[in-house]
Design a protein around this motif. Sequence first.
Motif, short mmCIF file in Angstrom:
data_model
loop_
_atom_site.label_atom_id
_atom_site.label_comp_id
_atom_site.label_asym_id
_atom_site.label_seq_id
_atom_site.Cartn_x
_atom_site.Cartn_y
_atom_site.Cartn_z
N ASP A 1 -5.89 35.91 77.38
CA ASP A 1 -4.88 34.85 77.25
C ASP A 1 -3.72 35.26 76.36
O ASP A 1 -2.67 34.60 76.37
CB ASP A 1 -5.53 33.58 76.67
CG ASP A 1 -6.52 32.93 77.63
OD1 ASP A 1 -6.46 33.27 78.83
OD2 ASP A 1 -7.34 32.12 77.18
N LEU A 2 -3.90 36.31 75.56
CA LEU A 2 -2.86 36.74 74.62
C LEU A 2 -2.08 37.96 75.09
O LEU A 2 -1.10 38.34 74.46
CB LEU A 2 -3.49 37.07 73.25
CG LEU A 2 -4.20 35.94 72.51
CD1 LEU A 2 -4.76 36.46 71.18
CD2 LEU A 2 -3.26 34.76 72.27
N ARG A 3 -2.50 38.56 76.19
CA ARG A 3 -1.91 39.86 76.55
C ARG A 3 -0.44 39.76 76.90
O ARG A 3 0.28 40.77 76.81
CB ARG A 3 -2.68 40.49 77.71
CG ARG A 3 -2.65 39.72 79.01
CD ARG A 3 -3.43 40.46 80.08
NE ARG A 3 -3.51 39.70 81.31
CZ ARG A 3 -4.06 40.15 82.43
NH1 ARG A 3 -4.56 41.37 82.46
NH2 ARG A 3 -4.10 39.40 83.51
N ASN A 4 0.05 38.58 77.29
CA ASN A 4 1.47 38.42 77.60
C ASN A 4 2.28 37.83 76.45
O ASN A 4 3.48 37.62 76.59
CB ASN A 4 1.65 37.56 78.86
CG ASN A 4 1.16 38.29 80.10
OD1 ASN A 4 1.37 39.50 80.25
ND2 ASN A 4 0.50 37.57 81.00
N THR A 5 1.62 37.56 75.33
CA THR A 5 2.36 37.16 74.14
C THR A 5 3.28 38.31 73.74
O THR A 5 2.85 39.46 73.70
CB THR A 5 1.39 36.85 72.98
OG1 THR A 5 0.47 35.84 73.41
CG2 THR A 5 2.12 36.37 71.75
N ALA A 6 4.52 38.01 73.43
CA ALA A 6 5.51 39.07 73.22
C ALA A 6 5.09 40.05 72.14
O ALA A 6 5.19 41.27 72.32
CB ALA A 6 6.86 38.44 72.89
N ARG A 7 4.61 39.56 71.01
CA ARG A 7 4.27 40.48 69.91
C ARG A 7 3.03 41.32 70.23
O ARG A 7 2.93 42.46 69.81
CB ARG A 7 4.11 39.72 68.60
CG ARG A 7 3.10 38.61 68.58
CD ARG A 7 3.12 37.88 67.23
NE ARG A 7 2.21 36.75 67.20
CZ ARG A 7 2.52 35.52 67.60
NH1 ARG A 7 3.75 35.26 68.07
NH2 ARG A 7 1.63 34.54 67.55
#
Length: 299
Positions: free
Chosen positions: A266-272
């Motif tokens: 769920d976090l892999r596309n978070t920019a950072r």
Amino acid sequence: MDWNDFRLILTIGRHGSLKGAAKALGHDHSTIFRWLNALEGRYQVQLFDRKAGAYQPTEAGQRMILAAERMEHEALSVDRDISGLDTRLTGHLRITCSESLAYRLLNDLLAGFRAQYDGITLELLVDNRQLDLLRREADIAIRATRPTEGDLFGRKIAETAWAIYATPAYLTGRPPIETAPYAGHSFIGWHMEAAAAAAQWLTDTVADDQIIYRSSSLINQMMAVKAGIGMALLPCYLGDQEADLMRVSGTEAALTRELWLITHKDLRNTARVRAFFDMVGQGLIDRRSLLVGASKAQA
């Protein structure tokens, strides 16, 4: 009842003690004890059986723990969903890795990352345990194991090699290094309860009386080699970068591991997170020859 009640019971249940729960929640032992007594008094029910300092949930306590786990799961899921939509190159990023990786590979890469993304603050959790990415104990992990949980996303960096290292001074006057069990040589090993594959390899390979010094820290083991106490089994990315150490064996195939960069899907596309995977991940790949043990020949 509010979430804090459920969180209290869940944390005590997970740690099995007030001391562990107090540490996890950031409060002292007496505060946790007072909160638990107040909660049990409010509902006139015992939530834990106390036996020699261990806290075992009663039927009522177990029901609260199960409910708390469902609440936590939903809260974490919403948190990841919202974080996954974050397109800002700002905020906080929590990374976890082993002490040896932190010591020898990460600092330069993190310095470069911060120079490019100065709006992102970094927190590095140096821990040989595998922190739980599903519960957001960390956002990103650098691990020597392939991710198996279905909710995790990973990128393979390289394989990591291990070999035996010593100092020239230690080797002076001792028998030539041949093959296992390396008769006539002393070793630095892990503490007796260690479950690491390297610890088991050493136990299976050399006599117990050859292990004359033990440490739970791989960095401390390396420093003990430097001090001339004995030889040690070290990852090549650690031992090969020390000018005063010699590799005195070939790489041990049984100890080769895969190094992975991992996050929650769920976090892999978070920019950072994506920026970290791109920049630090590529930096680790550029050091592949060091990881696989190709940068220094056996002495």
